[in-house]
Design an enzyme around this catalytic site. Structure first.
Site, short mmCIF file in Angstrom:
data_model
loop_
_atom_site.label_atom_id
_atom_site.label_comp_id
_atom_site.label_asym_id
_atom_site.label_seq_id
_atom_site.Cartn_x
_atom_site.Cartn_y
_atom_site.Cartn_z
N HIS A 1 1.64 1.69 5.02
CA HIS A 1 2.40 1.50 3.78
C HIS A 1 2.02 0.17 3.12
CE1 HIS A 1 6.23 1.84 1.34
NE2 HIS A 1 5.95 0.54 1.23
N GLU A 2 2.01 -0.90 3.92
CA GLU A 2 1.68 -2.22 3.37
C GLU A 2 0.21 -2.30 2.97
OE1 GLU A 2 4.17 -3.83 2.51
OE2 GLU A 2 5.61 -2.81 3.80
N HIS B 1 -0.37 -1.03 -0.45
CA HIS B 1 -0.03 -1.99 -1.51
C HIS B 1 -1.25 -2.84 -1.88
CE1 HIS B 1 4.22 -1.62 -2.37
NE2 HIS B 1 4.52 -1.61 -1.08
N CYS C 1 10.77 1.38 -0.07
CA CYS C 1 9.95 0.22 -0.44
C CYS C 1 10.84 -0.82 -1.10
CB CYS C 1 8.84 0.68 -1.40
SG CYS C 1 7.73 -0.64 -1.91
#
Length: 162
Positions: free
Chosen positions: A128-129, A132, A86
């Protein structure tokens, strides 16, 4: 526009939906692409540059796009494990188990409703994004022992004591 790093509150805050797709948002997205590419990344979410809005960008396997107000509408039962890193937690990599495929609905930079069925690395980067945007870091997806070890390594790299 600067990257934010582990410990910044914006990285653990649930992001708000974008209310309007306009020139200001498009300029912000262009800046996100610049920051992501400058740091050698393949994805970047708005919280990583300090704005808690539901936007992320990806540039992986010829898929270059912005996702505004994305929603994961389906995820495969089949999962895969892959080493993730990351930009907000530099030099730390851990294997993370995630669904192999996802379907996502989102708005593009023109406010057009779009959908994508992604698999492999694109599916992983999207997930993954997307995490966030919900204040979730990839380290939250691994077991406690590995997470604690990763946090110790990160603290040593950052020259801080945790």
């Amino acid at each position: 526009m600067e990257l934010k790093f582990l410990g910044e509150p914006c990285l653990t805050t649930v992001s708000e939906p974008v209310s309007e797709v306009d020139e200001q948002l498009r300029a912000f997205i262009s800046g996100m692409f610049r920051v992501m590419r400058g740091a050698g990344g393949v994805g970047l979410a708005a919280p990583q540059v300090g704005r808690t809005v539901r936007v992320f960008v990806v540039d992986v396997e010829h898929h270059v796009r912005a996702f505004i107000n994305p929603q994961i509408t389906a995820a495969s039962e089949e999962q895969s494990s892959y080493e993730e890193g990351c930009l907000s937690i530099p030099h730390i990599y851990e294997r993370v188990l995630r669904p192999r495929r996802v379907s996502v609905q989102y708005l593009d930079e023109n406010g057009k409703r779009c959908a994508v069925d992604a698999d492999g690395i694109l599916a992983r980067v999207i997930q993954h994004e997307y995490d966030h945007l919900d204040g979730i870091l990839f380290l939250d997806r691994i077991d406690e022992k590995r997470r604690d070890d990763a946090l110790r390594r990160y603290a040593a790299l950052r020259g801080t004591i945790r």
